[in-house]
Design an enzyme around this catalytic site. Structure first.
Site, short mmCIF file in Angstrom:
data_model
loop_
_atom_site.label_atom_id
_atom_site.label_comp_id
_atom_site.label_asym_id
_atom_site.label_seq_id
_atom_site.Cartn_x
_atom_site.Cartn_y
_atom_site.Cartn_z
N GLU A 210 68.92 42.60 51.04
CA GLU A 210 68.20 41.33 50.96
C GLU A 210 67.71 41.24 49.80
O GLU A 210 67.51 39.85 49.28
CB GLU A 210 67.12 41.76 51.96
CG GLU A 210 67.59 41.63 53.58
CD GLU A 210 68.30 42.94 54.08
OE1 GLU A 210 68.76 43.02 55.17
OE2 GLU A 210 68.34 43.89 53.27
N HIS B 104 62.79 44.14 64.50
CA HIS B 104 63.33 42.93 64.86
C HIS B 104 62.26 41.74 65.51
O HIS B 104 62.77 40.71 66.00
CB HIS B 104 64.43 43.30 65.97
CG HIS B 104 65.64 43.94 65.74
ND1 HIS B 104 65.35 45.39 65.44
CD2 HIS B 104 66.65 43.79 65.50
CE1 HIS B 104 66.65 45.86 65.01
NE2 HIS B 104 67.50 45.07 64.82
#
Length: 371
Positions: free
Chosen positions: A94, A163
């Protein structure tokens, strides 16, 4: 020939006429029924495709967004349509994704990057906070930063930790970033187009639980309206809150995934004779004080609703802003309904953590109503 006998050619003619009439009636019914249901995910996909069609500088990349089309299929079909040079997969890194987007923006491109899940974006935060958010200020406006960071966020899908984070406060606290989160299918399309057109970096928070919700929306009409507004230099939803439901007794202020819960609470309250106005914030940064405060001054009471934990949150900021600006119009203190100050729970406990209709209505009852 007997008048009661029909030839084959006449029969075929009658069938053709009947078929034509049926087709016309079906078309009329379809037109009368209005726009067809469109999913939130489809609206985002259409917005990305239209932006790529309009500007070859727009490129998409992230983890599994190419051939797979993303975990939630938001980029489905875009690699096939625009090629691997404009919609492609990256390594699971990322920080590298964000850093590459900054470099591409410096060189005139308009990257749209996906962080696969909310909590997956944290390794990129240094690039976002230290470089992306500061670049235009650091260069005295010489360098634009037209980067959109797409983040599927928040709960409601029964996901495990890492998540389902509501991480909006981190980005809202970082000067130089716009932070947007739509709650309707129409806004998903329009706000994504506006984010991509922005020369400032935008953190675009997409509520995961809304991806497969549906609204009757005419995407062609949305596209035409957006293109016309953009060509005139107008962006009608940028930085503006919306009145999702009018009311007179109290204001529910919500954004992203909490808007639908606020609307359900307002509907339940209406059955009990109480009129609640619902404000959809839409843009966390910049924040629309005008629309929010006009509603609170009218109703005299307010509840702020958000899924994120309440301490040092966006809900805290909204509460403070309303309290400061509307103090003399308030009949009761501004209250909040938020997630609890704990890490996001396991799927079986999620419904206890998230704001609910009952929690909202219980809080509304605390707004110092006179008997």
């Amino acid at each position: 020939m007997s008048p009661h006998i029909t030839t084959s050619s006449e029969a075929n003619g009658n069938v053709s006429a009947a078929t034509a009439q049926a087709t016309v009636r079906a078309a009329e019914r379809a037109e009368a029924s209005g726009p067809k249901p469109v999913t939130f995910a489809k609206a985002l996909n259409a917005a990305l495709a239209d932006a790529m069609e309009a500007d070859t500088a727009v490129v998409l990349f992230g983890e599994d967004i190419g051939t797979l089309g993303g975990v939630f299929r938001i980029t489905d079909g875009l690699t096939a349509r625009f090629g691997e040079q404009r919609c492609f997969d990256t390594p699971l890194a990322e920080s590298g994704i964000a850093g590459m987007a900054i470099g591409m923006a410096i060189n005139g491109m308009r990257p749209v990057i996906e962080m696969q899940f909310d909590a997956f974006a944290y390794p990129a935060f240094e690039q976002i906070a230290s470089h992306l958010a500061k670049m235009r200020n650091r260069t005295r406006g010489a360098l634009d930063m037209p980067v959109v960071i797409r983040i599927p966020y928040a709960g409601g899908i029964g996901g495990v930790e890492h998540h389902c984070d509501s991480s909006e406060a981190y980005y809202a606290h970082t000067p130089g970033l716009k932070v947007m989160t739509p709650s309707t299918v129409a806004d998903a399309y329009t706000m994504m187009r506006e984010a991509i057109d922005s020369d400032d970096p935008v953190v675009f928070l997409e509520p995961k639980k809304l991806y497969f919700s549906k609204d009757p929306v005419d995407l062609d009409a949305l596209r035409t309206a957006y293109d016309a507004a953009a060509s005139a230099g107008e962006h009608p939803t940028e930085g503006r809150a919306a009145i999702a439901r009018p009311g007179t007794d109290a204001t529910l202020i919500a954004y992203g995934p909490s808007v639908s819960t606020a609307l359900a609470a307002a509907e339940a309250a209406a059955q009990e004779g109480r009129s609640l106005e619902v404000i959809d914030v839409r843009s966390i940064v910049p924040f629309d004080d005008e629309t929010v405060c006009a509603s609170v001054r009218k109703t005299g009471r307010a509840v702020v609703i958000a899924e994120a934990p309440g301490f040092a949150s966006v809900a805290s900021e909204i509460t403070a802003r309303v309290q400061e600006r509307c103090f003399h119009s308030l009949a009761a203190p501004v209250l909040r309904v938020t997630g609890f100050d704990v890490p996001f729970p396991s799927p079986k406990l999620e419904h206890y953590f998230l704001p609910s209709v009952d929690r909202i209505l219980d809080t509304v009852d605390l707004l110092q109503w006179e008997d």
